[in-house]
Design an enzyme around this catalytic site. Structure first.
Site, PDB file in Angstrom:
ATOM      1  N   ALA A 115      25.858 -22.748 -12.371  1.00  0.00           N
ATOM      2  CA  ALA A 115      27.245 -22.965 -11.921  1.00  0.00           C
ATOM      3  C   ALA A 115      27.927 -23.646 -13.102  1.00  0.00           C
ATOM      4  O   ALA A 115      27.574 -24.764 -13.456  1.00  0.00           O
ATOM      5  CB  ALA A 115      27.283 -23.846 -10.685  1.00  0.00           C
TER       6      ALA A 115
ATOM      7  N   TYR B 262      20.745 -26.145  -5.990  1.00  0.00           N
ATOM      8  CA  TYR B 262      19.811 -25.099  -5.575  1.00  0.00           C
ATOM      9  C   TYR B 262      18.739 -24.794  -6.626  1.00  0.00           C
ATOM     10  O   TYR B 262      17.614 -24.425  -6.289  1.00  0.00           O
ATOM     11  CB  TYR B 262      20.579 -23.821  -5.220  1.00  0.00           C
ATOM     12  CG  TYR B 262      21.102 -23.854  -3.799  1.00  0.00           C
ATOM     13  CD1 TYR B 262      20.225 -23.932  -2.731  1.00  0.00           C
ATOM     14  CD2 TYR B 262      22.458 -23.798  -3.525  1.00  0.00           C
ATOM     15  CE1 TYR B 262      20.668 -23.965  -1.423  1.00  0.00           C
ATOM     16  CE2 TYR B 262      22.931 -23.831  -2.207  1.00  0.00           C
ATOM     17  CZ  TYR B 262      22.023 -23.907  -1.168  1.00  0.00           C
ATOM     18  OH  TYR B 262      22.461 -23.939   0.129  1.00  0.00           O
TER      19      TYR B 262
ATOM     20  N   SER C  65      18.392 -28.033 -13.088  1.00  0.00           N
ATOM     21  CA  SER C  65      18.463 -29.499 -13.055  1.00  0.00           C
ATOM     22  C   SER C  65      19.215 -30.095 -11.870  1.00  0.00           C
ATOM     23  O   SER C  65      19.254 -31.319 -11.728  1.00  0.00           O
ATOM     24  CB  SER C  65      19.127 -29.983 -14.349  1.00  0.00           C
ATOM     25  OG  SER C  65      20.423 -29.430 -14.431  1.00  0.00           O
TER      26      SER C  65
ATOM     27  N   TYR D 144      27.523 -17.156  -2.177  1.00  0.00           N
ATOM     28  CA  TYR D 144      28.030 -17.735  -0.936  1.00  0.00           C
ATOM     29  C   TYR D 144      29.083 -16.789  -0.367  1.00  0.00           C
ATOM     30  O   TYR D 144      29.803 -16.143  -1.123  1.00  0.00           O
ATOM     31  CB  TYR D 144      28.644 -19.124  -1.209  1.00  0.00           C
ATOM     32  CG  TYR D 144      29.157 -19.777   0.041  1.00  0.00           C
ATOM     33  CD1 TYR D 144      28.279 -20.148   1.056  1.00  0.00           C
ATOM     34  CD2 TYR D 144      30.517 -19.992   0.234  1.00  0.00           C
ATOM     35  CE1 TYR D 144      28.739 -20.719   2.230  1.00  0.00           C
ATOM     36  CE2 TYR D 144      30.985 -20.568   1.404  1.00  0.00           C
ATOM     37  CZ  TYR D 144      30.091 -20.919   2.399  1.00  0.00           C
ATOM     38  OH  TYR D 144      30.543 -21.483   3.562  1.00  0.00           O
TER      39      TYR D 144
ATOM     40  N   PHE E 284      21.642 -27.537 -19.031  1.00  0.00           N
ATOM     41  CA  PHE E 284      22.489 -28.064 -20.094  1.00  0.00           C
ATOM     42  C   PHE E 284      22.893 -29.470 -19.672  1.00  0.00           C
ATOM     43  O   PHE E 284      23.804 -29.634 -18.872  1.00  0.00           O
ATOM     44  CB  PHE E 284      23.717 -27.155 -20.216  1.00  0.00           C
ATOM     45  CG  PHE E 284      24.365 -27.190 -21.566  1.00  0.00           C
ATOM     46  CD1 PHE E 284      23.834 -27.925 -22.604  1.00  0.00           C
ATOM     47  CD2 PHE E 284      25.520 -26.457 -21.802  1.00  0.00           C
ATOM     48  CE1 PHE E 284      24.440 -27.933 -23.841  1.00  0.00           C
ATOM     49  CE2 PHE E 284      26.138 -26.458 -23.036  1.00  0.00           C
ATOM     50  CZ  PHE E 284      25.593 -27.199 -24.061  1.00  0.00           C
ATOM     51  N   GLU E 285      22.184 -30.464 -20.140  1.00  0.00           N
ATOM     52  CA  GLU E 285      22.413 -31.829 -19.661  1.00  0.00           C
ATOM     53  C   GLU E 285      22.576 -32.787 -20.829  1.00  0.00           C
ATOM     54  O   GLU E 285      22.169 -32.477 -21.946  1.00  0.00           O
ATOM     55  CB  GLU E 285      21.242 -32.255 -18.776  1.00  0.00           C
ATOM     56  CG  GLU E 285      21.054 -31.373 -17.545  1.00  0.00           C
ATOM     57  CD  GLU E 285      22.226 -31.400 -16.578  1.00  0.00           C
ATOM     58  OE1 GLU E 285      23.061 -32.323 -16.668  1.00  0.00           O
ATOM     59  OE2 GLU E 285      22.331 -30.485 -15.744  1.00  0.00           O
TER      60      GLU E 285
ATOM     61  N   TYR F 115      37.809 -18.426  -1.422  1.00  0.00           N
ATOM     62  CA  TYR F 115      36.454 -18.171  -1.921  1.00  0.00           C
ATOM     63  C   TYR F 115      36.145 -16.669  -2.052  1.00  0.00           C
ATOM     64  O   TYR F 115      36.282 -16.103  -3.127  1.00  0.00           O
ATOM     65  CB  TYR F 115      35.396 -18.896  -1.054  1.00  0.00           C
ATOM     66  CG  TYR F 115      34.092 -18.990  -1.822  1.00  0.00           C
ATOM     67  CD1 TYR F 115      33.790 -20.092  -2.592  1.00  0.00           C
ATOM     68  CD2 TYR F 115      33.196 -17.917  -1.842  1.00  0.00           C
ATOM     69  CE1 TYR F 115      32.632 -20.139  -3.372  1.00  0.00           C
ATOM     70  CE2 TYR F 115      32.044 -17.950  -2.613  1.00  0.00           C
ATOM     71  CZ  TYR F 115      31.760 -19.063  -3.363  1.00  0.00           C
ATOM     72  OH  TYR F 115      30.630 -19.099  -4.143  1.00  0.00           O
TER      73      TYR F 115
HETATM   74  P1  NAD Z   1      24.839 -27.347  -9.544  1.00  0.00           P
HETATM   75  O1  NAD Z   1      26.086 -27.756 -10.249  1.00  0.00           O
HETATM   76  O2  NAD Z   1      24.154 -28.339  -8.677  1.00  0.00           O
HETATM   77  O3  NAD Z   1      23.770 -26.800 -10.632  1.00  0.00           O
HETATM   78  C1  NAD Z   1      24.173 -25.962 -11.676  1.00  0.00           C
HETATM   79  C2  NAD Z   1      23.072 -25.822 -12.719  1.00  0.00           C
HETATM   80  O4  NAD Z   1      23.562 -24.997 -13.785  1.00  0.00           O
HETATM   81  C3  NAD Z   1      22.636 -27.146 -13.375  1.00  0.00           C
HETATM   82  O5  NAD Z   1      21.237 -27.130 -13.560  1.00  0.00           O
HETATM   83  C4  NAD Z   1      23.314 -27.107 -14.767  1.00  0.00           C
HETATM   84  O6  NAD Z   1      22.627 -27.806 -15.799  1.00  0.00           O
HETATM   85  C5  NAD Z   1      23.240 -25.613 -15.028  1.00  0.00           C
HETATM   86  N1  NAD Z   1      24.197 -25.162 -16.038  1.00  0.00           N
HETATM   87  C6  NAD Z   1      25.546 -25.121 -15.963  1.00  0.00           C
HETATM   88  N2  NAD Z   1      26.048 -24.618 -17.128  1.00  0.00           N
HETATM   89  C7  NAD Z   1      24.986 -24.340 -17.926  1.00  0.00           C
HETATM   90  C8  NAD Z   1      24.848 -23.787 -19.235  1.00  0.00           C
HETATM   91  N3  NAD Z   1      25.890 -23.389 -19.938  1.00  0.00           N
HETATM   92  N4  NAD Z   1      23.595 -23.663 -19.736  1.00  0.00           N
HETATM   93  C9  NAD Z   1      22.495 -24.063 -19.027  1.00  0.00           C
HETATM   94  N5  NAD Z   1      22.576 -24.571 -17.786  1.00  0.00           N
HETATM   95  C10 NAD Z   1      23.805 -24.696 -17.242  1.00  0.00           C
HETATM   96  O7  NAD Z   1      25.235 -26.027  -8.749  1.00  0.00           O
HETATM   97  P2  NAD Z   1      24.753 -25.389  -7.352  1.00  0.00           P
HETATM   98  O8  NAD Z   1      25.759 -25.725  -6.322  1.00  0.00           O
HETATM   99  O9  NAD Z   1      23.313 -25.644  -7.111  1.00  0.00           O
HETATM  100  O10 NAD Z   1      24.984 -23.824  -7.667  1.00  0.00           O
HETATM  101  C11 NAD Z   1      23.959 -22.973  -8.126  1.00  0.00           C
HETATM  102  C12 NAD Z   1      24.238 -21.555  -7.628  1.00  0.00           C
HETATM  103  O11 NAD Z   1      24.179 -21.548  -6.191  1.00  0.00           O
HETATM  104  C13 NAD Z   1      25.629 -21.040  -8.016  1.00  0.00           C
HETATM  105  O12 NAD Z   1      25.532 -19.677  -8.342  1.00  0.00           O
HETATM  106  C14 NAD Z   1      26.417 -21.223  -6.736  1.00  0.00           C
HETATM  107  O13 NAD Z   1      27.507 -20.332  -6.632  1.00  0.00           O
HETATM  108  C15 NAD Z   1      25.345 -20.913  -5.697  1.00  0.00           C
HETATM  109  N6  NAD Z   1      25.640 -21.423  -4.320  1.00  0.00           N
HETATM  110  C16 NAD Z   1      26.031 -22.710  -4.135  1.00  0.00           C
HETATM  111  C17 NAD Z   1      26.350 -23.130  -2.838  1.00  0.00           C
HETATM  112  C18 NAD Z   1      26.810 -24.551  -2.571  1.00  0.00           C
HETATM  113  O14 NAD Z   1      27.337 -24.800  -1.498  1.00  0.00           O
HETATM  114  N7  NAD Z   1      26.604 -25.467  -3.492  1.00  0.00           N
HETATM  115  C19 NAD Z   1      26.214 -22.249  -1.746  1.00  0.00           C
HETATM  116  C20 NAD Z   1      25.755 -20.960  -1.976  1.00  0.00           C
HETATM  117  C21 NAD Z   1      25.482 -20.540  -3.287  1.00  0.00           C
END
Ligand code: NAD
Length: 415
Positions: free
Chosen positions: A151, A58, A55, A236, A79-80, A246
């Site tokens: 996340a 990434y 949702s 990351y 989870f929204e 990190y």
């Molecule tokens: P985000 O917060 O934008 O998205 C997180 C997603 O996880 C959402 O869809 C949320 O609904 C879902 N979620 C969280 N808890 C949940 C649960 N208990 N049940 C179901 N869904 C749940 O996060 P993001 O930044 O896109 O991160 C996603 C991945 O990418 C992570 O593993 C993060 O470490 C990795 N990442 C992020 C970055 C960055 O800079 N943002 C860089 C590299 C890697």
């Protein structure tokens, strides 16, 4: 209802339905245009994708690219919360809503499962949703792409019922570094005490690979995997100056565990041909709801964006994921060869779409810039306005073309 952003300490407490919808439509538009320009999917492209964490950030970009780039049936898990009397819905709620609307208009089949991805119940519900989506599309119930993009700050272990909390802390020694308030440009020193062993172990429980393995196990037991299944989870690494907080901190320890899980999955399923392969993809640092709260990262991002935009190398979530699918996971390749040998990866088997961020010239310029930032020049020399925009946009605010003085339905209908 008229909705204006409410932001405290790089956390946005509300979101705008119409803004989220426009931002989702822009990502869809980008994917459609990119794939229309001679980048037609190869014969190994995904047909039924499962995105866990669909949702936002990434995960949302991964779902949009699978659906609108390759025409895949998508099952998403997140989870929204919908709007209540006193609060707007979460951005992910509106993003899912907008995604489903657009997919419906395009004739794409989608199912979204809402609930705790860490639970057995949601894994079972997802298996049912996969079968229902496949039946609707008239294709076999075999998932050929699984993206794991969660996340989360907490996880309840489904076997024991114990709830674990993750922390973002250094390991071994305290850490102090400058961090940036994206909204007003103030700089301050963030001090973080070293994590206890228990905090480190708990963070690994939440953000490590344990749940990812349970997902793959559950889908295999349900008979939903196939020799074409490609699996990817995101991580990351970043530059050395961020490592104390990190890579060498609690979150880095969890990401090491994600890589361990990837090796396990490959040993258990790829080695005997049950799936095509599993990878950890190292992605670029971007402003999402999750990353905005990591100390030091906002200042790094403000400098990184400045440098990468000047060098014409800047990407957001959707550009990153298009490159991941098109230039790494689905290159067309030789159908006779196993995909594991065709997916470009580093010496440790990781996909690198952080390659542009980590280029030597980029990092050198970013480090130099970070060392010159002062409270007086932060707006002039960094891209603080760019990251502030991305942060607000992740919540549906500051989106071009949206009238923020207009009445909007917080339920999401009509966006
Ligand atoms: P985000 O917060 O934008 O998205 C997180 C997603 O996880 C959402 O869809 C949320 O609904 C879902 N979620 C969280 N808890 C949940 C649960 N208990 N049940 C179901 N869904 C749940 O996060 P993001 O930044 O896109 O991160 C996603 C991945 O990418 C992570 O593993 C993060 O470490 C990795 N990442 C992020 C970055 C960055 O800079 N943002 C860089 C590299 C890697």
């Amino acid at each position: 209802m008229i909705i204006k952003p409410m932001v405290r300490n790089n956390i946005c407490l509300n979101s705008h339905p119409a803004g989220c919808a426009v931002a989702v439509r822009r990502q869809i538009q980008y994917v459609k245009e990119t794939f229309a320009g001679g980048n037609a999917p190869g014969n190994d492209s995904p047909k039924l994708a499962l995105v866990v964490g669909c949702s936002g950030g990434y995960g949302l970009a991964s779902r949009i690219t699978a659906a609108f780039g390759y025409g895949a049936v998508t099952v998403g898990v997140s989870f929204e919360k919908p709007a209540s009397e006193r609060h707007t819905g979460t951005p992910g709620f509106y993003n899912n809503f907008a995604f489903e609307n657009e997919a419906g208009k395009a004739g794409l089949i989608t199912k979204t499962v809402d609930g705790d991805a860490f639970s057995d119940e949601i894994k079972n519900k997802t298996a049912e949703a996969v079968r229902a989506a496949a039946a609707q599309a008239g294709i076999p119930a075999k998932i050929d792409l699984i993206v794991y993009s969660l996340a989360s700050p907490v996880r309840t272990d489904p076997k024991t019922g114990i709830m674990y909390k993750s922390v973002i802390k250094p390991i071994g020694a305290a850490f102090s570094g400058r961090t940036l308030n994206m909204m007003d440009g103030t700089l301050r020193f963030a001090n973080e005490e070293a994590a206890t062993e228990e905090e480190t172990a708990n963070t690994v429980k939440v953000m490590g690979g344990g749940d990812w393995e349970l997902w793959i196990e559950a889908m295999e037991k349900e008979g939903l995997l196939c020799p074409q299944t490609r699996i990817v989870a995101y991580t990351y690494i970043g530059p050395e100056h961020s490592w104390p907080i990190y890579k060498n901190g609690t979150i880095g320890r969890a990401k090491e565990d994600l890589e361990r899980a990837c090796r396990e999955i490959n040993g258990k399923y790829t080695a005997n041909g049950k799936i095509a392969g599993s990878w950890v993809s190292v992605n670029k640092a971007l402003v999402t709801r999750a990353s905005a709260v990591i100390p030091v990262i906002p200042l790094y991002l403000a400098c990184l964006f400045k440098v990468m935009k000047e060098m014409n190398l800047h990407e957001g979530c959707i550009e990153q994921i298009v490159r991941l699918y098109r230039d790494r996971l689905y290159t067309g390749g030789d159908p006779e060869k196993a995909p594991s040998v065709q997916v470009p990866a580093d010496g440790q088997g990781r996909i690198r779409i952080d390659d542009w961020e980590m280029r030597e010239d980029v990092q050198k310029a970013v480090t130099e810039l970070m060392n010159t930032v002062t409270p007086e020049n932060v707006f002039a020399v960094t891209d603080i306005l760019g990251i502030k925009h991305d942060f607000l946009e992740a919540h549906g605010f500051d989106v071009e073309g949206v009238d923020y003085d207009a009445d909007v339905n917080p339920g999401g209908e009509g966006i």
